[in-house]
Scaffold this active site. Structure first.
Site, mmCIF file in Angstrom:
data_model
loop_
_atom_site.group_PDB
_atom_site.id
_atom_site.type_symbol
_atom_site.label_atom_id
_atom_site.label_comp_id
_atom_site.label_asym_id
_atom_site.label_seq_id
_atom_site.Cartn_x
_atom_site.Cartn_y
_atom_site.Cartn_z
ATOM 1 N N HIS A 72 -8.032 11.458 -2.093
ATOM 2 C CA HIS A 72 -7.511 10.169 -2.542
ATOM 3 C C HIS A 72 -7.291 10.266 -4.047
ATOM 4 C CE1 HIS A 72 -7.236 5.939 -3.433
ATOM 5 N NE2 HIS A 72 -7.303 5.622 -2.150
ATOM 6 N N ARG A 76 -2.776 11.118 5.820
ATOM 7 C CA ARG A 76 -2.862 9.754 6.333
ATOM 8 C C ARG A 76 -2.390 8.743 5.297
ATOM 9 N NH1 ARG A 76 -6.446 5.590 5.677
ATOM 10 N NH2 ARG A 76 -8.177 6.773 4.792
ATOM 11 N N HIS A 109 -11.632 12.522 0.506
ATOM 12 C CA HIS A 109 -11.660 11.180 1.085
ATOM 13 C C HIS A 109 -11.607 11.119 2.605
ATOM 14 C CE1 HIS A 109 -11.140 6.897 1.158
ATOM 15 N NE2 HIS A 109 -9.951 6.972 1.716
ATOM 16 N N PHE A 150 0.859 -1.186 0.000
ATOM 17 C CA PHE A 150 0.000 0.000 0.000
ATOM 18 C C PHE A 150 0.895 1.235 0.000
ATOM 19 C CE2 PHE A 150 -4.522 0.989 0.776
ATOM 20 C CZ PHE A 150 -5.096 -0.215 0.422
ATOM 21 N N GLU A 186 -6.555 1.809 -3.195
ATOM 22 C CA GLU A 186 -5.121 1.835 -3.438
ATOM 23 C C GLU A 186 -4.586 0.410 -3.608
ATOM 24 O OE1 GLU A 186 -3.367 5.036 -1.089
ATOM 25 O OE2 GLU A 186 -1.867 3.571 -0.491
ATOM 26 N N ARG A 203 -0.518 9.554 -0.593
ATOM 27 C CA ARG A 203 -1.671 10.022 -1.371
ATOM 28 C C ARG A 203 -1.594 11.486 -1.763
ATOM 29 N NH1 ARG A 203 -6.305 6.737 1.980
ATOM 30 N NH2 ARG A 203 -5.763 4.742 1.049
ATOM 31 N N GLN A 261 -7.731 15.045 3.171
ATOM 32 C CA GLN A 261 -7.053 14.241 2.148
ATOM 33 C C GLN A 261 -7.903 13.992 0.903
ATOM 34 O OE1 GLN A 261 -6.274 9.737 2.659
ATOM 35 N NE2 GLN A 261 -4.259 10.654 2.712
ATOM 36 N N LEU A 267 -14.743 5.486 -4.842
ATOM 37 C CA LEU A 267 -13.354 5.125 -4.561
ATOM 38 C C LEU A 267 -12.876 3.859 -5.267
ATOM 39 C CD1 LEU A 267 -11.055 6.242 -2.608
ATOM 40 C CD2 LEU A 267 -11.419 4.085 -1.448
HETATM 41 C C1 LIG Z 1 -14.819 4.112 0.124
HETATM 42 C C2 LIG Z 1 -13.845 4.129 1.271
HETATM 43 C C3 LIG Z 1 -12.836 3.166 1.346
HETATM 44 C C4 LIG Z 1 -11.917 3.177 2.406
HETATM 45 N N1 LIG Z 1 -10.933 2.208 2.459
HETATM 46 C C5 LIG Z 1 -10.086 2.187 3.530
HETATM 47 C C6 LIG Z 1 -9.106 1.144 3.681
HETATM 48 O O1 LIG Z 1 -9.010 0.219 2.872
HETATM 49 N N2 LIG Z 1 -8.276 1.191 4.759
HETATM 50 C C7 LIG Z 1 -8.361 2.184 5.689
HETATM 51 O O2 LIG Z 1 -7.595 2.172 6.647
HETATM 52 N N3 LIG Z 1 -9.296 3.162 5.575
HETATM 53 C C8 LIG Z 1 -10.155 3.186 4.537
HETATM 54 N N4 LIG Z 1 -11.107 4.181 4.443
HETATM 55 C C9 LIG Z 1 -11.261 5.135 5.554
HETATM 56 C C10 LIG Z 1 -12.013 4.469 6.692
HETATM 57 O O3 LIG Z 1 -12.909 3.518 6.179
HETATM 58 C C11 LIG Z 1 -12.812 5.470 7.523
HETATM 59 O O4 LIG Z 1 -11.979 6.522 7.902
HETATM 60 C C12 LIG Z 1 -13.335 4.781 8.770
HETATM 61 O O5 LIG Z 1 -14.064 3.628 8.430
HETATM 62 C C13 LIG Z 1 -14.181 5.683 9.630
HETATM 63 O O6 LIG Z 1 -14.689 4.908 10.694
HETATM 64 P P1 LIG Z 1 -15.440 5.548 11.914
HETATM 65 O O7 LIG Z 1 -15.744 4.432 12.849
HETATM 66 O O8 LIG Z 1 -14.680 6.699 12.415
HETATM 67 O O9 LIG Z 1 -16.787 6.133 11.268
HETATM 68 P P2 LIG Z 1 -17.854 5.511 10.245
HETATM 69 O O10 LIG Z 1 -17.583 4.106 9.892
HETATM 70 O O11 LIG Z 1 -17.996 6.495 9.159
HETATM 71 O O12 LIG Z 1 -19.165 5.495 11.114
HETATM 72 C C14 LIG Z 1 -19.771 6.676 11.575
HETATM 73 C C15 LIG Z 1 -20.904 6.285 12.489
HETATM 74 O O13 LIG Z 1 -21.391 7.442 13.123
HETATM 75 C C16 LIG Z 1 -22.787 7.455 13.093
HETATM 76 N N5 LIG Z 1 -23.218 8.858 13.165
HETATM 77 C C17 LIG Z 1 -22.741 9.926 12.482
HETATM 78 N N6 LIG Z 1 -23.382 11.040 12.857
HETATM 79 C C18 LIG Z 1 -24.270 10.673 13.809
HETATM 80 C C19 LIG Z 1 -25.220 11.370 14.572
HETATM 81 N N7 LIG Z 1 -25.406 12.685 14.446
HETATM 82 N N8 LIG Z 1 -25.978 10.667 15.439
HETATM 83 C C20 LIG Z 1 -25.827 9.324 15.571
HETATM 84 N N9 LIG Z 1 -24.945 8.626 14.880
HETATM 85 C C21 LIG Z 1 -24.162 9.287 14.003
HETATM 86 C C22 LIG Z 1 -23.153 6.728 11.822
HETATM 87 O O14 LIG Z 1 -24.453 6.181 11.938
HETATM 88 C C23 LIG Z 1 -22.074 5.642 11.783
HETATM 89 O O15 LIG Z 1 -22.483 4.535 12.537
HETATM 90 C C24 LIG Z 1 -12.026 4.185 3.396
HETATM 91 C C25 LIG Z 1 -13.039 5.135 3.317
HETATM 92 C C26 LIG Z 1 -13.928 5.124 2.257
HETATM 93 C C27 LIG Z 1 -14.983 6.207 2.207
#
Ligand SMILES: Cc1cc2nc3c(=O)[nH]c(=O)nc-3n(C[C@H](O)[C@H](O)[C@H](O)COP(=O)(O)OP(=O)(O)OC[C@H]3O[C@@H](n4cnc5c(N)ncnc54)[C@H](O)[C@@H]3O)c2cc1C
Length: 591
Positions: free
Chosen positions: A238, A405, A363, A116, A251, A282, A236, A248
């Site tokens: 991507h 990142r 991203h 990666f 990578e 990135r 960031q 997306l």
């Molecule tokens: C398409 C894509 C591919 C990716 N691939 C990778 C990868 O391969 N490797 C890597 O390391 N990272 C990757 N990332 C980045 C990574 O996935 C995210 O940064 C990470 O999953 C975020 O996780 P989180 O738990 O912080 O939030 P999220 O998984 O975004 O969850 C947010 C949560 O908050 C809740 N929420 C939000 N606002 C409220 C509110 N007001 N009230 C109640 N609930 C709320 C939502 O319901 C949800 O449950 C990727 C991101 C994307 C978009």
């Protein structure tokens, strides 16, 4: 308003929220509130992998992972946090394996790993296989696995509860206010500790990889309650979003050998990062693509370049590099199953036979709610802890990603710092009492919801949202200038005025009123957009994801420091705090 009481309240059910919940539930009565059904969280879309120096396929060390993270972050990373991330990643991945996560395997049964961007063997400078993965569905598997573990541990889930405010009393956290989306009524949750894990805010930009729900709610709620936001200028892009949607393309495609090609058929990354080429970090690759496009070297003169993972092309470059490995269609279809499927479905392109048109896409938020290494929210540049406040995952800023990142490091961040926040919350709850709710708890949030419900102006949220996304894309994107950012701030402030005074929505009912909730989310996006632009305008240097055409160099003398943006009435004030340096002195980044 209906009342609820739990020791620990977790807002968000993505990887960070669920990991925190799992560990908090081992010692406290824990509730998770999520506006989405948990397994629909954006973590489920993460594709490529989770980084950990297991060294299953070749030599690797957690110290190399820590250094790559610091270098990738353009030296804005707090180095003590990066060391924790890299060291604890190993154990966290093994923990996920023991929870039952179906990782891809090597022939001798170990967890399989792929290359990666920015992850290297520190001695040779060559890419190293560090990303553990379950095909290209790694996030999906993490989310499902953690959700099952939370159910097993009797975590209380409040699905489709939209949190709209944080209740504080005398500088201490007392609980949150939420709307039950189905019924539309307000609920007050009292808690000793509140963990924000609400994810990112890619929806502030026009072209983004982020899901519809990523509107920065948690960060905006904290900001409105006087908590600073850290390093918001670092956002960031991507490099490989599908053209024109921004969807997306992982990578992992380049990790398996895919290459970027411009309109002249050149593998242009050889010029920008001679050593690791397409696998540079990135920020470097996104800028290179923009420069190619600006020079008119897009495909057929258009605003995209190609990402080519067809066997013929990949095998030609593998042979040129002296590697013995070769790939075929079956390999791509199994290792990159989701990517192949999505590209066929959403762009009508078969990546096993033809190159994919790609452009940089908004991203990931490096900045967010400032925390210490245990996920505790902090109030100022002296790292004063706000009792009971926690944040983890993309909405938090530890700061482990600094100014940029590395791929696979977000999933590591979720599990490592989500776990730390959950564990610390248990210890906190042992000695803390519930903070009494203020007499007017929930009233301000209720008034704002009613204002939006009854708003009788002429401007629809969709119009404002589109204008904000375009403004951020054009003026606070990959390249930035003072003139553009001033323009952005002015436009955003006008939009905030219209949002307050001239809004209108169609649905004035209470049940499942997404029209109303999306209008409320837009208020968060506008706050986040303004903080981002204001923080970016102040930083007169280029570093990681923040690239200023008028200040093209990194300036460690004046700017090796974190930004803290604080709400002060209608204004935003900026303060700064030092970067934690352990043993890696800032150097110029060469890839
Ligand atoms: C398409 C894509 C591919 C990716 N691939 C990778 C990868 O391969 N490797 C890597 O390391 N990272 C990757 N990332 C980045 C990574 O996935 C995210 O940064 C990470 O999953 C975020 O996780 P989180 O738990 O912080 O939030 P999220 O998984 O975004 O969850 C947010 C949560 O908050 C809740 N929420 C939000 N606002 C409220 C509110 N007001 N009230 C109640 N609930 C709320 C939502 O319901 C949800 O449950 C990727 C991101 C994307 C978009």
């Amino acid at each position: 308003m209906e009342m609820h009481k739990f020791d620990v309240l977790i807002v968000g059910a993505g990887g960070a929220g669920l990991m925190a919940a799992l560990h908090a539930s081992k010692g406290t009565n824990t509730a998770v509130l999520s506006k989405l059904y948990p397994t629909r969280s954006h973590t489920g879309t993460a594709l490529g992998g989770i980084g950990a120096a297991l060294g299953n396929l070749e030599e690797d060390k957690w110290e190399w992972h820590a250094f790559d993270t610091i270098k990738g972050g353009d030296y804005l990373t707090d180095q003590d946090a990066a060391e924790i991330l890299a060291r604890e990643a190993i154990d966290a991945v093994i923990e996920l394996e023991h929870f039952g996560l179906p990782f891809d395997r090597t022939e001798d049964g170990k967890i399989s790993q792929r290359r990666f961007g920015g992850h290297t063997n520190n001695e040779t400078g060559q890419p190293v296989r560090r990303a553990c993965h379950a095909a290209d569905r790694t996030g999906h598997m993490i989310l499902q696995t953690l959700y099952q573990q939370c159910i097993k541990n009797n975590v209380n889930f409040f699905d489709e509860y939209h949190v709209i405010d944080l209740i504080m009393n005398d500088g201490r956290v007392a609980g949150v206010v939420a709307i039950n989306i189905d019924r539309g009524d307000l609920h007050i949750f009292q808690g000793k500790a509140v963990v924000f894990a609400t994810g990112g805010w890619g929806k502030c930009w026009e072209v983004t990889s982020n899901a519809h729900s990523l509107t920065g709610d948690g960060a905006a709620i904290c900001f409105r309650r006087g908590i600073p936001l850290e390093d918001m200028e670092f956002y960031q892009f991507h490099p490989t979003g599908l053209y024109p949607t921004g969807f997306l393309i992982t990578e992992g495609v380049r990790g398996e050998g895919g290459v970027l090609i411009n309109g002249r058929g050149e593998r242009f990354m050889e010029r920008y990062a001679p050593k690791i080429k397409d696998l540079a970090s990135r920020d470097v690759v996104s800028r290179a693509i923009y420069l190619e496009l600006r020079e008119g070297r897009g495909i057929k003169g258009k605003r995209y370049v190609y990402l080519d993972v067809t066997p013929d092309t990949v095998n030609r470059y593998l042979a040129e590099a002296g590697e013995t490995r070769r790939i075929d269609v079956h390999f791509i279809e199994t290792k990159l199953a989701e990517t192949v499927d999505q590209s066929r479905t959403y762009a009508g392109i078969d990546p096993t036979r033809e190159p994919m048109p790609i452009q940089p896409t908004a991203h990931y938020a490096m900045g967010g709610i400032p925390t210490n290494n245990d996920g505790c929210g902090i109030a100022d540049a002296h790292n004063t802890i706000i009792p009971g406040l926690y944040a983890a995952g993309e909405c938090a800023c530890v700061s482990v990603h600094g100014a940029n990142r590395l791929g696979t490091n977000s999933l590591v961040d979720l599990v490592v710092f989500g776990r730390r926040a959950g564990k610390h919350a248990v210890e906190f709850c042992k000695q803390a009492d519930f903070v009494p709710l203020p007499a007017d708890a929930g009233k301000e949030a209720e008034a704002e919801i009613e204002r939006i419900r009854k708003a009788n102006g002429k401007t629809r949220p969709a119009v404002l949202r589109q204008k904000m996304q375009q403004t951020m894309m054009d003026y606070v994107g990959v390249f930035r200038t003072e003139k553009d950012m001033r323009q952005a701030i002015e436009t955003i402030r006008e939009m905030k005025e219209a949002y307050r005074k001239d809004l209108t929505i169609d649905d004035r009912g209470s049940r499942f009123n997404t029209d109303l909730l999306e209008a409320w989310e837009l208020g968060c996006q506008l706050d986040i957009a303004e903080v981002t632009a204001v923080s970016a305008l102040a930083r007169q240097e280029s570093r990681g994801g923040h690239s200023r055409e008028d200040f093209p160099k990194r300036d460690d003398v004046n700017w090796l420091k974190h930004t803290l943006a604080c709400k002060d009435g209608d204004k935003i004030t900026l303060d700064y705090k030092p970067v934690v340096i352990t043993k890696y002195q800032p150097k110029e980044r060469v890839y």
